[in-house]
Design a protein around this motif. Structure first.
Motif, PDB file in Angstrom:
ATOM      1  N   ARG A   7      10.716  52.230 -54.522  1.00  0.00           N
ATOM      2  CA  ARG A   7      10.261  51.671 -53.249  1.00  0.00           C
ATOM      3  C   ARG A   7      10.582  52.677 -52.153  1.00  0.00           C
ATOM      4  N   SER A   8       9.910  52.559 -51.031  1.00  0.00           N
ATOM      5  CA  SER A   8      10.163  53.432 -49.893  1.00  0.00           C
ATOM      6  C   SER A   8      10.546  52.597 -48.674  1.00  0.00           C
ATOM      7  N   PHE A   9      11.599  53.019 -48.004  1.00  0.00           N
ATOM      8  CA  PHE A   9      11.964  52.361 -46.751  1.00  0.00           C
ATOM      9  C   PHE A   9      10.892  52.573 -45.689  1.00  0.00           C
ATOM     10  N   ASP A  10      10.046  53.581 -45.863  1.00  0.00           N
ATOM     11  CA  ASP A  10       8.957  53.813 -44.923  1.00  0.00           C
ATOM     12  C   ASP A  10       7.878  52.736 -45.039  1.00  0.00           C
ATOM     13  N   SER A  11       7.907  51.958 -46.116  1.00  0.00           N
ATOM     14  CA  SER A  11       7.012  50.806 -46.299  1.00  0.00           C
ATOM     15  C   SER A  11       7.873  49.569 -46.545  1.00  0.00           C
ATOM     16  N   ALA A  12       8.811  49.338 -45.658  1.00  0.00           N
ATOM     17  CA  ALA A  12       9.779  48.247 -45.813  1.00  0.00           C
ATOM     18  C   ALA A  12       9.099  46.882 -45.804  1.00  0.00           C
ATOM     19  N   ASP A  13       9.750  45.913 -46.443  1.00  0.00           N
ATOM     20  CA  ASP A  13       9.261  44.539 -46.424  1.00  0.00           C
ATOM     21  C   ASP A  13       9.411  43.927 -45.031  1.00  0.00           C
ATOM     22  N   GLU A  14      10.406  44.403 -44.299  1.00  0.00           N
ATOM     23  CA  GLU A  14      10.660  43.890 -42.957  1.00  0.00           C
ATOM     24  C   GLU A  14      11.348  44.977 -42.141  1.00  0.00           C
ATOM     25  N   THR A  15      10.994  45.062 -40.866  1.00  0.00           N
ATOM     26  CA  THR A  15      11.665  45.962 -39.936  1.00  0.00           C
ATOM     27  C   THR A  15      12.155  45.134 -38.761  1.00  0.00           C
ATOM     28  N   ARG A  16      13.430  45.280 -38.439  1.00  0.00           N
ATOM     29  CA  ARG A  16      14.035  44.559 -37.322  1.00  0.00           C
ATOM     30  C   ARG A  16      14.480  45.560 -36.266  1.00  0.00           C
ATOM     31  N   PRO A  17      13.828  45.569 -35.106  1.00  0.00           N
ATOM     32  CA  PRO A  17      14.229  46.501 -34.053  1.00  0.00           C
ATOM     33  C   PRO A  17      15.508  46.036 -33.362  1.00  0.00           C
ATOM     34  N   PHE A  18      16.315  46.998 -32.899  1.00  0.00           N
ATOM     35  CA  PHE A  18      17.504  46.703 -32.113  1.00  0.00           C
ATOM     36  C   PHE A  18      17.117  46.626 -30.638  1.00  0.00           C
ATOM     37  N   GLU A  19      17.968  46.023 -29.835  1.00  0.00           N
ATOM     38  CA  GLU A  19      17.738  45.889 -28.404  1.00  0.00           C
ATOM     39  C   GLU A  19      17.566  47.263 -27.758  1.00  0.00           C
ATOM     40  N   ASP A  20      16.775  47.313 -26.698  1.00  0.00           N
ATOM     41  CA  ASP A  20      16.582  48.507 -25.867  1.00  0.00           C
ATOM     42  C   ASP A  20      16.047  49.708 -26.644  1.00  0.00           C
ATOM     43  N   GLY A  21      15.376  49.479 -27.783  1.00  0.00           N
ATOM     44  CA  GLY A  21      14.802  50.578 -28.543  1.00  0.00           C
ATOM     45  C   GLY A  21      15.828  51.525 -29.143  1.00  0.00           C
ATOM     46  N   LYS A  22      17.054  51.012 -29.376  1.00  0.00           N
ATOM     47  CA  LYS A  22      18.134  51.872 -29.867  1.00  0.00           C
ATOM     48  C   LYS A  22      18.188  51.957 -31.389  1.00  0.00           C
ATOM     49  N   ALA A  34      18.934  42.068 -50.797  1.00  0.00           N
ATOM     50  CA  ALA A  34      18.372  42.970 -49.795  1.00  0.00           C
ATOM     51  C   ALA A  34      19.121  44.301 -49.766  1.00  0.00           C
ATOM     52  N   VAL A  35      18.359  45.358 -49.528  1.00  0.00           N
ATOM     53  CA  VAL A  35      18.911  46.690 -49.319  1.00  0.00           C
ATOM     54  C   VAL A  35      18.325  47.183 -48.002  1.00  0.00           C
ATOM     55  N   GLY A  36      19.192  47.726 -47.145  1.00  0.00           N
ATOM     56  CA  GLY A  36      18.708  48.137 -45.839  1.00  0.00           C
ATOM     57  C   GLY A  36      18.994  49.579 -45.507  1.00  0.00           C
ATOM     58  N   ARG A  37      18.109  50.124 -44.679  1.00  0.00           N
ATOM     59  CA  ARG A  37      18.323  51.437 -44.063  1.00  0.00           C
ATOM     60  C   ARG A  37      18.309  51.204 -42.562  1.00  0.00           C
ATOM     61  N   ALA A  38      19.428  51.507 -41.922  1.00  0.00           N
ATOM     62  CA  ALA A  38      19.508  51.388 -40.473  1.00  0.00           C
ATOM     63  C   ALA A  38      19.401  52.766 -39.848  1.00  0.00           C
ATOM     64  N   VAL A  39      18.658  52.827 -38.764  1.00  0.00           N
ATOM     65  CA  VAL A  39      18.591  54.027 -37.946  1.00  0.00           C
ATOM     66  C   VAL A  39      19.167  53.643 -36.594  1.00  0.00           C
ATOM     67  N   CYS A 107      22.256  58.050 -36.316  1.00  0.00           N
ATOM     68  CA  CYS A 107      23.011  57.785 -37.537  1.00  0.00           C
ATOM     69  C   CYS A 107      22.113  56.964 -38.455  1.00  0.00           C
ATOM     70  N   VAL A 108      21.925  57.442 -39.666  1.00  0.00           N
ATOM     71  CA  VAL A 108      21.131  56.730 -40.668  1.00  0.00           C
ATOM     72  C   VAL A 108      22.085  56.298 -41.764  1.00  0.00           C
ATOM     73  N   ALA A 109      22.079  54.990 -42.058  1.00  0.00           N
ATOM     74  CA  ALA A 109      22.988  54.442 -43.066  1.00  0.00           C
ATOM     75  C   ALA A 109      22.240  53.497 -43.993  1.00  0.00           C
TER      76      ALA A 109
END
Length: 122
Positions: A7-22, A34-39, A107-109
Protein backbone atom coordinates in the motif's frame (compact mmCIF):
# COMPACT_ATOMS: atom_id res chain seq x y z
CA UNK A 1 -5.62 -11.95 3.40
CA UNK A 2 -3.16 -12.43 0.61
CA UNK A 3 0.44 -13.37 1.30
CA UNK A 4 1.76 -9.95 0.33
CA UNK A 5 0.13 -6.54 0.73
CA UNK A 6 1.62 -3.36 -0.69
CA UNK A 7 0.00 0.00 0.00
CA UNK A 8 1.09 3.61 -0.40
CA UNK A 9 0.54 6.40 2.08
CA UNK A 10 0.26 8.64 -0.99
CA UNK A 11 -3.09 6.88 -1.62
CA UNK A 12 -4.20 6.75 2.01
CA UNK A 13 -7.64 5.54 3.05
CA UNK A 14 -8.04 8.75 5.04
CA UNK A 15 -6.14 12.02 5.45
CA UNK A 16 -6.67 14.20 8.51
CA UNK A 17 -5.28 17.73 8.28
CA UNK A 18 -3.89 19.47 11.38
CA UNK A 19 -4.99 22.96 12.43
CA UNK A 20 -3.50 25.98 10.61
CA UNK A 21 -2.11 23.82 7.78
CA UNK A 22 0.68 22.53 10.03
CA UNK A 23 0.67 19.03 8.56
CA UNK A 24 -1.49 15.98 8.18
CA UNK A 25 -2.02 12.37 9.11
CA UNK A 26 -2.27 9.83 6.28
CA UNK A 27 -3.98 6.67 7.51
CA UNK A 28 -4.06 3.15 6.05
CA UNK A 29 -6.62 0.68 7.37
CA UNK A 30 -5.26 -2.86 7.56
CA UNK A 31 -6.55 -6.18 8.85
CA UNK A 32 -4.25 -5.70 11.86
CA UNK A 33 -5.35 -2.12 12.58
CA UNK A 34 -4.56 1.39 11.43
CA UNK A 35 -1.09 2.47 10.38
CA UNK A 36 -0.34 6.15 10.04
CA UNK A 37 2.19 8.49 8.52
CA UNK A 38 2.22 11.94 10.07
CA UNK A 39 3.83 14.93 8.45
CA UNK A 40 4.40 17.57 11.12
CA UNK A 41 5.37 20.91 9.54
CA UNK A 42 7.87 23.30 11.17
CA UNK A 43 6.08 25.18 13.95
CA UNK A 44 3.69 22.26 14.64
CA UNK A 45 2.88 21.55 18.29
CA UNK A 46 0.32 19.05 19.54
CA UNK A 47 -1.16 21.50 22.06
CA UNK A 48 -1.75 24.08 19.30
CA UNK A 49 -2.54 22.03 16.21
CA UNK A 50 -4.18 18.79 17.41
CA UNK A 51 -5.60 19.65 20.85
CA UNK A 52 -8.54 21.57 19.28
CA UNK A 53 -9.41 18.42 17.30
CA UNK A 54 -8.85 15.95 20.14
CA UNK A 55 -10.59 17.91 22.89
CA UNK A 56 -8.17 16.67 25.57
CA UNK A 57 -5.60 18.62 27.58
CA UNK A 58 -2.72 16.52 26.25
CA UNK A 59 -2.19 13.76 23.72
CA UNK A 60 -3.85 10.64 25.08
CA UNK A 61 -2.65 8.35 22.28
CA UNK A 62 -0.06 5.68 22.88
CA UNK A 63 2.59 5.74 20.15
CA UNK A 64 4.87 3.02 18.83
CA UNK A 65 6.63 4.30 15.77
CA UNK A 66 9.61 5.33 13.72
CA UNK A 67 10.87 8.78 12.75
CA UNK A 68 11.69 8.96 9.04
CA UNK A 69 12.90 12.57 8.91
CA UNK A 70 12.98 15.77 10.93
CA UNK A 71 13.02 16.08 14.71
CA UNK A 72 10.26 15.75 17.31
CA UNK A 73 10.52 16.77 20.97
CA UNK A 74 8.15 15.04 23.44
CA UNK A 75 7.42 16.04 27.05
CA UNK A 76 5.37 13.86 29.40
CA UNK A 77 2.70 15.51 31.59
CA UNK A 78 3.76 13.74 34.76
CA UNK A 79 7.32 13.72 35.99
CA UNK A 80 8.65 16.03 33.29
CA UNK A 81 10.37 13.24 31.35
CA UNK A 82 11.28 14.42 27.86
CA UNK A 83 13.23 13.30 24.83
CA UNK A 84 13.92 14.27 21.25
CA UNK A 85 13.57 11.87 18.33
CA UNK A 86 15.22 12.11 14.93
CA UNK A 87 15.70 10.16 11.71
CA UNK A 88 16.09 6.44 12.32
CA UNK A 89 14.78 6.54 15.89
CA UNK A 90 12.22 4.08 17.21
CA UNK A 91 9.85 5.74 19.65
CA UNK A 92 7.46 4.47 22.27
CA UNK A 93 5.45 7.13 24.10
CA UNK A 94 2.63 6.53 26.58
CA UNK A 95 -0.51 8.71 26.81
CA UNK A 96 -0.29 12.10 28.50
CA UNK A 97 2.23 14.21 26.58
CA UNK A 98 2.81 17.22 24.37
CA UNK A 99 5.14 17.27 21.36
CA UNK A 100 6.53 19.73 18.84
CA UNK A 101 8.74 19.94 15.77
CA UNK A 102 12.31 21.07 16.37
CA UNK A 103 13.97 23.05 13.58
CA UNK A 104 12.95 24.08 10.08
CA UNK A 105 12.43 20.63 8.55
CA UNK A 106 9.11 18.76 8.59
CA UNK A 107 9.07 15.71 10.85
CA UNK A 108 7.70 12.57 9.21
CA UNK A 109 6.80 9.70 11.53
CA UNK A 110 5.18 6.28 11.12
CA UNK A 111 3.03 4.83 13.91
CA UNK A 112 1.57 1.34 14.25
CA UNK A 113 -0.39 1.90 17.45
CA UNK A 114 -1.60 5.42 18.19
CA UNK A 115 -2.84 7.01 14.98
CA UNK A 116 -6.21 5.24 14.54
CA UNK A 117 -8.11 7.95 16.47
CA UNK A 118 -5.38 10.62 16.30
CA UNK A 119 -6.37 14.13 15.16
CA UNK A 120 -9.97 12.98 14.89
CA UNK A 121 -12.63 15.50 15.87
CA UNK A 122 -14.17 14.57 19.21
Amino acid sequence: MTGIVRRSFDSADETRPFEDGKGRLDLLSTERGAVGRAVFEPGWQWSKHVKPLAGTDSCMASHVGYVVSGRLHVVMDEGGQEDEFGPGDFMEVTPGHDAWVVGDEPCVALDWVGFGDYAKSS
